[in-house]
Design an enzyme around this catalytic site. Structure first.
Site, PDB file in Angstrom:
ATOM      1  CG  HIS A   1      42.287  42.388  33.153  1.00  0.00           C
ATOM      2  ND1 HIS A   1      41.272  42.699  34.019  1.00  0.00           N
ATOM      3  CD2 HIS A   1      43.186  41.661  33.863  1.00  0.00           C
ATOM      4  CE1 HIS A   1      41.538  42.190  35.215  1.00  0.00           C
ATOM      5  NE2 HIS A   1      42.683  41.543  35.147  1.00  0.00           N
TER       6      HIS A   1
ATOM      7  NE  ARG B   1      33.858  37.779  39.761  1.00  0.00           N
ATOM      8  CZ  ARG B   1      33.099  38.694  40.347  1.00  0.00           C
ATOM      9  NH1 ARG B   1      31.872  38.387  40.713  1.00  0.00           N
ATOM     10  NH2 ARG B   1      33.575  39.907  40.557  1.00  0.00           N
ATOM     11  CD1 TRP B   2      32.425  38.353  30.244  1.00  0.00           C
ATOM     12  CD2 TRP B   2      34.481  37.965  29.429  1.00  0.00           C
ATOM     13  NE1 TRP B   2      32.341  38.361  28.872  1.00  0.00           N
ATOM     14  CE2 TRP B   2      33.595  38.123  28.346  1.00  0.00           C
ATOM     15  CE3 TRP B   2      35.832  37.717  29.160  1.00  0.00           C
ATOM     16  CZ2 TRP B   2      33.999  38.041  27.021  1.00  0.00           C
ATOM     17  CZ3 TRP B   2      36.241  37.623  27.832  1.00  0.00           C
ATOM     18  CH2 TRP B   2      35.333  37.784  26.784  1.00  0.00           C
TER      19      TRP B   2
ATOM     20  NE  ARG C   1      32.738  45.913  43.527  1.00  0.00           N
ATOM     21  CZ  ARG C   1      33.833  45.930  44.252  1.00  0.00           C
ATOM     22  NH1 ARG C   1      33.998  46.834  45.172  1.00  0.00           N
ATOM     23  NH2 ARG C   1      34.780  45.029  44.090  1.00  0.00           N
TER      24      ARG C   1
ATOM     25  CB  SER D   1      37.152  48.248  46.361  1.00  0.00           C
ATOM     26  OG  SER D   1      36.434  47.058  46.507  1.00  0.00           O
TER      27      SER D   1
ATOM     28  CG  ASN E   1      44.071  46.349  41.248  1.00  0.00           C
ATOM     29  OD1 ASN E   1      43.427  47.172  40.622  1.00  0.00           O
ATOM     30  ND2 ASN E   1      43.481  45.389  41.955  1.00  0.00           N
TER      31      ASN E   1
ATOM     32  NE  ARG F   1      42.856  37.314  37.621  1.00  0.00           N
ATOM     33  CZ  ARG F   1      41.713  37.628  38.214  1.00  0.00           C
ATOM     34  NH1 ARG F   1      40.784  36.719  38.393  1.00  0.00           N
ATOM     35  NH2 ARG F   1      41.491  38.853  38.631  1.00  0.00           N
TER      36      ARG F   1
ATOM     37  NE  ARG G   1      43.743  42.045  41.046  1.00  0.00           N
ATOM     38  CZ  ARG G   1      42.539  41.993  40.509  1.00  0.00           C
ATOM     39  NH1 ARG G   1      42.397  41.681  39.243  1.00  0.00           N
ATOM     40  NH2 ARG G   1      41.474  42.243  41.227  1.00  0.00           N
TER      41      ARG G   1
ATOM     42  CG  ASP H   1      35.033  43.236  40.706  1.00  0.00           C
ATOM     43  OD1 ASP H   1      36.061  42.717  40.217  1.00  0.00           O
ATOM     44  OD2 ASP H   1      34.598  42.943  41.826  1.00  0.00           O
TER      45      ASP H   1
ATOM     46  NE  ARG I   1      35.252  43.805  48.398  1.00  0.00           N
ATOM     47  CZ  ARG I   1      34.996  42.526  48.202  1.00  0.00           C
ATOM     48  NH1 ARG I   1      34.320  41.833  49.096  1.00  0.00           N
ATOM     49  NH2 ARG I   1      35.416  41.916  47.107  1.00  0.00           N
TER      50      ARG I   1
END
Ligand code: FPP
Length: 240
Positions: free
Chosen positions: A37, A24-25, A187, A195, A68, A33, A71, A20, A193
């Site tokens: 990935h 954010r990275w 995680r 998930s 997912n 985004r 998205r 995860d 979580r």
């Protein structure tokens, strides 16, 4: 060259990863985004080599969940493309002794991706080193429902009686089949979580959650997690 001085003596047989924090990275760097990935796929490749070098026997990664699909189309296509592009050389390196497997429903994936997955599994089937499992379009509940359907078929067709259905037999009907239960779940990205990942197989797993984002997770972070695991007192419900 292996740098094995840093490896703890007690290791998990099976380590699983929720990768995860890619979004954010990327955001921190003003990137889309999907760039996160792409970087995440590089992290995954490096980490597989580290895990193999360290001597982990089974590693399972949550690459794409049944949720997912919600998205954006752009992000889903980018993730699918990344998978297609990276499957060929994900585990083919050095001693080429790593087995690649997949869990999750394949029918919704592109023909190209399905073919690559089947080929990679077929090609690496007889390898005896680490088993890397990628969860693609995977959901823990979906896995359990599939196994329950298989059990119902076995009973309906007279192969077993309802009372023959043990935890062990049920476990062997899950998508992970002969892969042992997870010992350590790591995680990244700080969320606390599960998930919908390997719900059954995580029953006695030790959980390790780090704020490090997946793209920043490297051998040093992995060793920290393994050291933490080595210090845990696993009681499996016992009182000792
Ligand atoms: C979660 O981060 C990550 C994913 C949904 C995808 C994980 C996929 C990879 C690491 C690449 C896989 C590539 C191959 C070749 C298997 P997020 O997007 O939810 O991040 P956020 O929480 O910061 O938004």
């Amino acid at each position: 060259m292996a740098q094995n001085k840093d490896i703890p003596e007690i290791l998990p047989t099976h380590a699983a990863f929720i990768m995860d924090g890619n979004g954010r990275w990327a955001k921190k760097r003003g990137l889309p985004r999907t760039a996160g990935h792409r970087e995440g796929a590089k992290t995954l490749k490096k980490l597989i080599r580290d895990l193999d070098d360290i001597g982990i026997k089974y590693a399972t990664f949550y690459a794409f969940s049944t949720e997912n699909w919600k998205r954006s189309d752009e992000e889903v296509s980018a993730l699918m493309k990344l998978l297609e592009e990276n499957l060929d050389d994900l585990v083919n390196y050095k001693n080429e002794n790593v087995r690649l497997r997949f869990i999750g429903g394949r029918e919704r994936l592109s023909d190209v991706l399905q073919k690559k997955m089947n080929d990679a599994e077929e090609e690496s089937r007889t390898r005896t080193g680490m088993t890397v499992t990628l969860a693609i379009n995977y959901g823990g509940r979906d896995d359990i429902v599939h196994a329950a359907r298989k059990a119902a078929e076995l009973i309906k067709d007279g192969f077993i009686k309802p009372e023959d259905l043990t935890e062990e037999l049920f476990g062997s009907l899950l998508m992970t089949e002969d892969i042992p239960d997870v010992d350590l779940l790591i995680r990244t990205g700080g969320e606390q979580r599960i998930s919908n990942f390997l719900n059954w197989q995580l029953s006695y797993a030790e959980l390790y959650i780090t704020d490090a984002l997946w793209c920043d997770f490297d051998r040093k972070e992995l060793i920290k997690a393994l050291e933490d695991f080595a210090g845990r007192n696993r009681r499996y419900g016992d009182a000792k």
